[in-house]
Design a protein around this motif. Structure first.
Motif, PDB file in Angstrom:
ATOM      1  N   LEU A 199      10.513  19.349 -29.440  1.00 14.51           N
ATOM      2  CA  LEU A 199       9.268  19.459 -28.682  1.00 14.51           C
ATOM      3  C   LEU A 199       8.897  20.895 -28.356  1.00 14.51           C
ATOM      4  O   LEU A 199       7.728  21.251 -28.371  1.00 14.51           O
ATOM      5  N   ALA A 200       9.886  21.713 -28.025  1.00 17.33           N
ATOM      6  CA  ALA A 200       9.582  23.082 -27.606  1.00 17.33           C
ATOM      7  C   ALA A 200      10.775  23.987 -27.877  1.00 17.33           C
ATOM      8  O   ALA A 200      11.923  23.556 -27.811  1.00 17.33           O
ATOM      9  N   TYR A 201      10.466  25.231 -28.167  1.00 12.61           N
ATOM     10  CA  TYR A 201      11.483  26.259 -28.336  1.00 12.61           C
ATOM     11  C   TYR A 201      10.929  27.526 -27.704  1.00 12.61           C
ATOM     12  O   TYR A 201       9.743  27.838 -27.880  1.00 12.61           O
ATOM     13  N   ALA A 202      11.767  28.235 -26.968  1.00 19.16           N
ATOM     14  CA  ALA A 202      11.317  29.487 -26.351  1.00 19.16           C
ATOM     15  C   ALA A 202      12.465  30.481 -26.309  1.00 19.16           C
ATOM     16  O   ALA A 202      13.624  30.104 -26.125  1.00 19.16           O
ATOM     17  N   GLU A 203      12.112  31.723 -26.491  1.00 20.05           N
ATOM     18  CA  GLU A 203      13.054  32.823 -26.314  1.00 20.05           C
ATOM     19  C   GLU A 203      13.074  33.153 -24.834  1.00 20.05           C
ATOM     20  O   GLU A 203      12.040  33.121 -24.168  1.00 20.05           O
ATOM     21  N   GLY A 204      14.245  33.468 -24.308  1.00 18.21           N
ATOM     22  CA  GLY A 204      14.379  33.789 -22.904  1.00 18.21           C
ATOM     23  C   GLY A 204      14.380  35.285 -22.655  1.00 18.21           C
ATOM     24  O   GLY A 204      14.265  36.086 -23.587  1.00 18.21           O
ATOM     25  N   PRO A 205      14.532  35.680 -21.396  1.00 19.93           N
ATOM     26  CA  PRO A 205      14.550  37.097 -21.034  1.00 19.93           C
ATOM     27  C   PRO A 205      15.677  37.888 -21.710  1.00 19.93           C
ATOM     28  O   PRO A 205      15.563  39.089 -21.881  1.00 19.93           O
ATOM     29  N   ALA A 206      16.754  37.207 -22.117  1.00 22.49           N
ATOM     30  CA  ALA A 206      17.891  37.878 -22.762  1.00 22.49           C
ATOM     31  C   ALA A 206      17.904  37.607 -24.271  1.00 22.49           C
ATOM     32  O   ALA A 206      18.960  37.552 -24.892  1.00 22.49           O
ATOM     33  N   SER A 207      16.737  37.456 -24.875  1.00 19.00           N
ATOM     34  CA  SER A 207      16.640  37.019 -26.275  1.00 19.00           C
ATOM     35  C   SER A 207      17.340  37.941 -27.269  1.00 19.00           C
ATOM     36  O   SER A 207      17.731  37.495 -28.345  1.00 19.00           O
ATOM     37  N   SER A 208      17.524  39.189 -26.928  1.00 24.04           N
ATOM     38  CA  SER A 208      18.187  40.104 -27.870  1.00 24.04           C
ATOM     39  C   SER A 208      19.707  40.117 -27.704  1.00 24.04           C
ATOM     40  O   SER A 208      20.407  40.754 -28.491  1.00 24.04           O
ATOM     41  N   ALA A 209      20.234  39.397 -26.730  1.00 31.35           N
ATOM     42  CA  ALA A 209      21.680  39.375 -26.467  1.00 31.35           C
ATOM     43  C   ALA A 209      22.399  38.402 -27.398  1.00 31.35           C
ATOM     44  O   ALA A 209      21.803  37.469 -27.931  1.00 31.35           O
ATOM     45  N   VAL A 210      23.684  38.625 -27.569  1.00 35.72           N
ATOM     46  CA  VAL A 210      24.543  37.688 -28.289  1.00 35.72           C
ATOM     47  C   VAL A 210      24.975  36.625 -27.273  1.00 35.72           C
ATOM     48  O   VAL A 210      25.552  36.961 -26.235  1.00 35.72           O
ATOM     49  N   PRO A 211      24.702  35.349 -27.533  1.00 30.01           N
ATOM     50  CA  PRO A 211      25.045  34.322 -26.542  1.00 30.01           C
ATOM     51  C   PRO A 211      26.554  34.106 -26.426  1.00 30.01           C
ATOM     52  O   PRO A 211      27.274  34.135 -27.423  1.00 30.01           O
ATOM     53  N   ALA A 212      27.001  33.891 -25.196  1.00 26.85           N
ATOM     54  CA  ALA A 212      28.414  33.613 -24.924  1.00 26.85           C
ATOM     55  C   ALA A 212      28.649  32.134 -24.667  1.00 26.85           C
ATOM     56  O   ALA A 212      29.704  31.601 -24.983  1.00 26.85           O
ATOM     57  N   THR A 213      27.636  31.478 -24.092  1.00 21.26           N
ATOM     58  CA  THR A 213      27.760  30.099 -23.645  1.00 21.26           C
ATOM     59  C   THR A 213      26.514  29.316 -24.030  1.00 21.26           C
ATOM     60  O   THR A 213      25.432  29.888 -24.130  1.00 21.26           O
ATOM     61  N   ALA A 214      26.698  28.016 -24.199  1.00 17.33           N
ATOM     62  CA  ALA A 214      25.568  27.113 -24.399  1.00 17.33           C
ATOM     63  C   ALA A 214      25.720  25.961 -23.428  1.00 17.33           C
ATOM     64  O   ALA A 214      26.836  25.577 -23.074  1.00 17.33           O
ATOM     65  N   THR A 215      24.592  25.438 -22.986  1.00 17.63           N
ATOM     66  CA  THR A 215      24.608  24.218 -22.181  1.00 17.63           C
ATOM     67  C   THR A 215      23.739  23.178 -22.868  1.00 17.63           C
ATOM     68  O   THR A 215      22.749  23.495 -23.517  1.00 17.63           O
ATOM     69  N   ARG A 216      24.157  21.925 -22.704  1.00 12.31           N
ATOM     70  CA  ARG A 216      23.396  20.789 -23.213  1.00 12.31           C
ATOM     71  C   ARG A 216      23.216  19.829 -22.048  1.00 12.31           C
ATOM     72  O   ARG A 216      24.190  19.354 -21.461  1.00 12.31           O
ATOM     73  N   LEU A 217      21.978  19.592 -21.702  1.00 10.78           N
ATOM     74  CA  LEU A 217      21.675  18.659 -20.626  1.00 10.78           C
ATOM     75  C   LEU A 217      20.840  17.526 -21.204  1.00 10.78           C
ATOM     76  O   LEU A 217      19.749  17.760 -21.729  1.00 10.78           O
ATOM     77  N   CYS A 218      21.369  16.309 -21.138  1.00 13.43           N
ATOM     78  CA  CYS A 218      20.648  15.123 -21.589  1.00 13.43           C
ATOM     79  C   CYS A 218      20.193  14.350 -20.361  1.00 13.43           C
ATOM     80  O   CYS A 218      21.013  14.044 -19.487  1.00 13.43           O
ATOM     81  N   VAL A 219      18.906  14.064 -20.287  1.00 17.20           N
ATOM     82  CA  VAL A 219      18.352  13.350 -19.137  1.00 17.20           C
ATOM     83  C   VAL A 219      17.379  12.284 -19.617  1.00 17.20           C
ATOM     84  O   VAL A 219      16.595  12.520 -20.545  1.00 17.20           O
ATOM     85  N   PRO A 220      17.425  11.102 -18.993  1.00 15.90           N
ATOM     86  CA  PRO A 220      16.452  10.074 -19.365  1.00 15.90           C
ATOM     87  C   PRO A 220      15.063  10.447 -18.843  1.00 15.90           C
ATOM     88  O   PRO A 220      14.925  11.032 -17.767  1.00 15.90           O
ATOM     89  N   VAL A 221      14.045  10.113 -19.625  1.00 14.40           N
ATOM     90  CA  VAL A 221      12.661  10.281 -19.163  1.00 14.40           C
ATOM     91  C   VAL A 221      12.386   9.104 -18.232  1.00 14.40           C
ATOM     92  O   VAL A 221      12.450   7.946 -18.655  1.00 14.40           O
ATOM     93  N   PRO A 222      12.112   9.366 -16.951  1.00 14.68           N
ATOM     94  CA  PRO A 222      11.916   8.261 -16.002  1.00 14.68           C
ATOM     95  C   PRO A 222      10.722   7.382 -16.370  1.00 14.68           C
ATOM     96  O   PRO A 222       9.714   7.866 -16.889  1.00 14.68           O
ATOM     97  N   ASP A 223      10.866   6.085 -16.099  1.00 11.15           N
ATOM     98  CA  ASP A 223       9.738   5.170 -16.287  1.00 11.15           C
ATOM     99  C   ASP A 223       8.573   5.643 -15.432  1.00 11.15           C
ATOM    100  O   ASP A 223       8.758   6.137 -14.314  1.00 11.15           O
ATOM    101  N   GLY A 224       7.388   5.518 -15.973  1.00 14.68           N
ATOM    102  CA  GLY A 224       6.194   5.885 -15.228  1.00 14.68           C
ATOM    103  C   GLY A 224       5.860   7.370 -15.280  1.00 14.68           C
ATOM    104  O   GLY A 224       4.870   7.800 -14.694  1.00 14.68           O
ATOM    105  N   VAL A 225       6.694   8.158 -15.941  1.00 13.51           N
ATOM    106  CA  VAL A 225       6.448   9.597 -16.059  1.00 13.51           C
ATOM    107  C   VAL A 225       6.009   9.896 -17.482  1.00 13.51           C
ATOM    108  O   VAL A 225       6.629   9.426 -18.438  1.00 13.51           O
ATOM    109  N   GLU A 226       4.946  10.640 -17.612  1.00 13.61           N
ATOM    110  CA  GLU A 226       4.446  11.008 -18.933  1.00 13.61           C
ATOM    111  C   GLU A 226       5.473  11.905 -19.628  1.00 13.61           C
ATOM    112  O   GLU A 226       5.859  12.949 -19.095  1.00 13.61           O
ATOM    113  N   PRO A 227       5.949  11.519 -20.821  1.00 10.17           N
ATOM    114  CA  PRO A 227       6.985  12.303 -21.505  1.00 10.17           C
ATOM    115  C   PRO A 227       6.594  13.766 -21.727  1.00 10.17           C
ATOM    116  O   PRO A 227       7.433  14.655 -21.575  1.00 10.17           O
ATOM    117  N   ALA A 228       5.337  14.032 -22.054  1.00 12.08           N
ATOM    118  CA  ALA A 228       4.923  15.422 -22.312  1.00 12.08           C
ATOM    119  C   ALA A 228       5.043  16.278 -21.058  1.00 12.08           C
ATOM    120  O   ALA A 228       5.510  17.417 -21.111  1.00 12.08           O
TER     121      ALA A 228
END
Length: 189
Positions: free
Chosen positions: A94-123
């Motif tokens: 859906l989306a990709y963005a470079e962050g404030p540290a985009s030129s850095a070599v990453p040390a860590t990654a996080t993965r957060l999985c969350v359900p889209v709540p009923d009644g909330v527009e996915p977009a």
């Protein structure tokens, strides 16, 4: 953009140096893979922010042809030969963005999985998650969705080793990024 990850859980006494050496000797093989936006070679070690040892590469594909070529080719077959065929999770990007540290070599990654709540527009829900890519220390962040489960995943690469962000934490061993510039020119919220 397509997001993809497989996570291979390894025995508690597995020597994780084997994974480090595997990535050190083979990681460069995807540094120019056609259709690949980026691949983060990730691992978790039992007792270090994780209850298990695992090898868990995360991919952002710029083209589905590239993803299909990888899954049906010798690169993925090497994983199957060495570890068995893992379950591959797949999300529509859906989306990709470079962050404030985009030129850095990453040390860590996080993965957060969350359900889209009923009644909330996915977009709208996805847009709120994508806005978090602007946090200090972010190298890059992607948001994708599994519409079969209405689950959103936010995958973030961090400059620092211990970000104060929820989700599963992984150590980044290598980053292949042949099409990262193409991801930047893709859809953003």
């Amino acid at each position: 953009m397509q997001a993809m990850q497989y996570e291979i859980t390894l025995p508690a006494d597995y020597d994780m140096e084997i994974i480090r050496k595997r990535v050190a000797t083979r990681g460069h093989l995807l540094d120019d893979f056609p259709g690949l936006g980026l691949k983060a070679y990730l691992m978790r070690e039992r007792g270090v922010d994780s209850p298990v040892n695992s090898y868990a590469p995360f991919y952002l594909w710029a083209t589905s042809d590239g993803m299909n070529s990888f899954l049906c080719g010798p690169g993925f077959q090497g994983i199957v030969d060495d570890f068995g065929r893992p379950r591959v999770r797949h999300w529509a990007g859906l989306a990709y963005a470079e962050g404030p540290a985009s030129s850095a070599v990453p040390a860590t990654a996080t993965r957060l999985c969350v359900p889209v709540p009923d009644g909330v527009e996915p977009a709208a829900f996805a847009a709120r998650e994508a806005d978090r890519a602007l946090a200090p220390g972010v190298v890059a962040s992607a948001v994708a969705i599994d519409p079969s489960r209405w689950e959103l995943v936010r995958f973030t690469l961090w400059e620092q080793a211990d970000p104060s962000e929820p989700g599963d934490r992984f150590q980044v061993l290598h980053l292949s990024q042949p099409g990262r510039a193409g991801l930047r020119s893709g859809r953003h919220w």
